[in-house]
Design an enzyme around this catalytic site. Sequence first.
Site, PDB file in Angstrom:
ATOM      1  N   GLY A 103       0.809  -1.213   0.000  1.00 56.32           N
ATOM      2  CA  GLY A 103       0.000   0.000   0.000  1.00 56.32           C
ATOM      3  C   GLY A 103       0.845   1.266   0.000  1.00 56.32           C
ATOM      4  O   GLY A 103       1.777   1.401   0.790  1.00 56.32           O
ATOM      5  N   TYR A 129      -8.926  -1.049   7.029  1.00 52.78           N
ATOM      6  CA  TYR A 129      -8.357   0.278   6.784  1.00 52.78           C
ATOM      7  C   TYR A 129      -9.482   1.276   6.447  1.00 52.78           C
ATOM      8  O   TYR A 129     -10.655   0.920   6.426  1.00 52.78           O
ATOM      9  CB  TYR A 129      -7.289   0.191   5.688  1.00 52.78           C
ATOM     10  CG  TYR A 129      -6.086  -0.626   6.136  1.00 52.78           C
ATOM     11  CD1 TYR A 129      -5.251  -0.153   7.151  1.00 52.78           C
ATOM     12  CD2 TYR A 129      -5.811  -1.879   5.591  1.00 52.78           C
ATOM     13  CE1 TYR A 129      -4.164  -0.903   7.603  1.00 52.78           C
ATOM     14  CE2 TYR A 129      -4.722  -2.631   6.040  1.00 52.78           C
ATOM     15  CZ  TYR A 129      -3.911  -2.136   7.041  1.00 52.78           C
ATOM     16  OH  TYR A 129      -2.842  -2.880   7.503  1.00 52.78           O
ATOM     17  N   GLU A 162      -7.855  -6.399  14.124  1.00 50.26           N
ATOM     18  CA  GLU A 162      -8.451  -6.615  15.450  1.00 50.26           C
ATOM     19  C   GLU A 162      -9.300  -7.889  15.531  1.00 50.26           C
ATOM     20  O   GLU A 162      -9.808  -8.205  16.605  1.00 50.26           O
ATOM     21  CB  GLU A 162      -9.340  -5.418  15.816  1.00 50.26           C
ATOM     22  CG  GLU A 162      -8.563  -4.138  16.071  1.00 50.26           C
ATOM     23  CD  GLU A 162      -9.383  -2.898  15.752  1.00 50.26           C
ATOM     24  OE1 GLU A 162      -9.825  -2.775  14.589  1.00 50.26           O
ATOM     25  OE2 GLU A 162      -9.587  -2.064  16.643  1.00 50.26           O
ATOM     26  N   LYS A 166       0.113 -27.399  11.603  1.00 54.77           N
ATOM     27  CA  LYS A 166       1.468 -27.215  11.069  1.00 54.77           C
ATOM     28  C   LYS A 166       1.841 -28.292  10.061  1.00 54.77           C
ATOM     29  O   LYS A 166       3.021 -28.540   9.818  1.00 54.77           O
ATOM     30  CB  LYS A 166       2.493 -27.177  12.210  1.00 54.77           C
ATOM     31  CG  LYS A 166       2.417 -25.887  13.035  1.00 54.77           C
ATOM     32  CD  LYS A 166       3.634 -25.720  13.912  1.00 54.77           C
ATOM     33  CE  LYS A 166       3.725 -24.307  14.459  1.00 54.77           C
ATOM     34  NZ  LYS A 166       4.910 -24.096  15.295  1.00 54.77           N
TER      35      LYS A 166
END
Length: 646
Positions: A55, A167, A254, A432
Amino acid sequence: QFPHVFAPGRIGTLEVPHRIIMGSMHLNFEQDPPALASFYAERAAGGAGLIVTGGAAVNREGSGGPTYLVAGEVPFREAAAAALEAVHNAGAKLALQLFHAGRYAFESTYGLQPAAPSAVWSAYSKAMPAAMDEEHVRRTLAAFAAAAAQARELGFDAVEIMGSEGYLVNQFASAATNRRDDSWGGDALRRQAFPLAVLSAVRGAVGTGFPVIFRLSGDDLVDGAGPPEEYVSLAGALAAGGADALNIGIGWHESRIPTVQAMVPHGTWLPVAARIRQHLAGAGHTVPVIGSNRINSVAQAEAALADRMVDFVSMARPLLADPRIIAKSAAGRPDLVNTCIACNEACIDRSLGTEPVSCLVNPRAGRERAFPVSFPPRTRSAGTPRAAVAGAGPAGLQAAAALAEAGIHVDLFESAPGIGGQFRLACVVPGKADFAETIRYFSRELPRLGVEIHTGVLAGAEVLSGFSHVIDATGVLPRTVRLPGAEYLPVYDYHEAFAVAAALPRRLAIVGAGGIAVDLAHLLAEHRFRQITLLRRGSRIGEGIGPSTRWAVLQALRSAGVAMLTGVSCKEVTPRGLILAGSGGQDELVPADAVIVAAGQVENSSLSRELAAAGIAHTSVGGAASAAGLNAVRAFAEGLASGRAL
Ligand code: SF4
């Protein structure tokens, strides 16, 4: 082999040679134009047809931190020129991502208070943003337009509006952060106004015919957000508003639902993009939909495209791990791909700070100029130097590859029956499994490079005496902890515990709570009948696990019922369990049928001492050099550096 992937596609007027787009990644070295150019050039040469930059902030207020480029400023122009030249010379296209962090901006970067649709505290940036007034909104739209115009003028082939991942544009679209009651918010329809106004401003600046991609949140995954249907509706409005493609992102910084961590199954988020695509098709829109997040192989992309879930697939981390993933897959050799294992340790975790991004399994990433590759490897002759590598864990595997790439004949010795070192333990931990892909990669790549692998061989000075140089990559040994009363219960080190995990008794006390202890607890907790207690002298369970993953792993342990005790001191083992010394003189019993010690590691220095005594030239790397602060990122990086240093 991958007919849907390798079918050409189109985004607006832009012809794209295949269906994989290299997705935007903030790299923290955007302000180093030669490094940026080399990084992109290698990926373009490796088959990427369209690359989206990290960005670029449309103004200082929208910057994501001190390493972000700001459109219009000199560093941005210099980086853009270098990146464009490199990508275009390699025959690929470059799209500029237009970015504004909103409440995810950091006040410390430029001393500007973050601005957002509403004053809603950000747990990510630890900032209370100012709510934009009308003039501020207009000014921000103008900044998007100016940045877009500049992208076109500089020669970018497309722009992508960053409208997801929480954003600014996403903040306006989401009920979680848009508490306004004016023309920019108040209900789902008015929350569409800013994203649509950004698209309109950008379109107005670049004109028709210039490709504009909109990165749209498919689901915010944060408290207070509206239902994902709101984004299905917004997708339709963006398509009608002239977006040339919709790239579907998932989740915010968040979010407390893992989105990109290794524990998230591959392709988890494709149905979100597929739903949007279906809605658009039903409404008569033909705008292509790009799927992203947790798609890390060309085979997975092929399946999603074949199922018509999406029109393109965006892959970012897989191109960090292997810049030639596309070329190798196109050539029918996906088995030679170095696969991203979604550890996030050298990429996302670093991008959240300021350290330059690289890749755990590909330490060349971001350092292409320091470690140039030679394809094919240099040819060898009778006089070619012959080196040995002892230990086939991360450091040894990488060292062997680096030596062979440099034209040195390499013999790799490993005492275990297979290569991989601690990755052999990791790949059995829930989430994993992809760590096994690294073992698969080196098991193909090393023979291709001419490395001779000798497993099940404990190489000492006698075996290694005929080599011109030895890389000692014998790794670490579990740290031993003397526990009084250890005779009362079975006590295992972590190596032993991994080996007999399924056979361990029901109640387990694990002494230590770093990354290996947490992995072990995660593995053992798969058996639901188990009662597991993690014990840490310090205050942080999972110390050393990167910030993007630690919370998710601890969340998984909590939900599996693993008890986690911090600030404790182990006093003694008794037949009933482990006694902890209480701070107020009151001892506490942790009931246990066995104790596992996973309290760190020490250097395995025995080979190095032996080689020194025999006068054999050698270099110790990874854990054999120092166990302090050791992680796989450092092990791979040291392996590369040692192999290139000879
Ligand atoms: Fe993938 Fe880990 Fe490399 Fe990031 S550091 S690209 S997650 S392997």
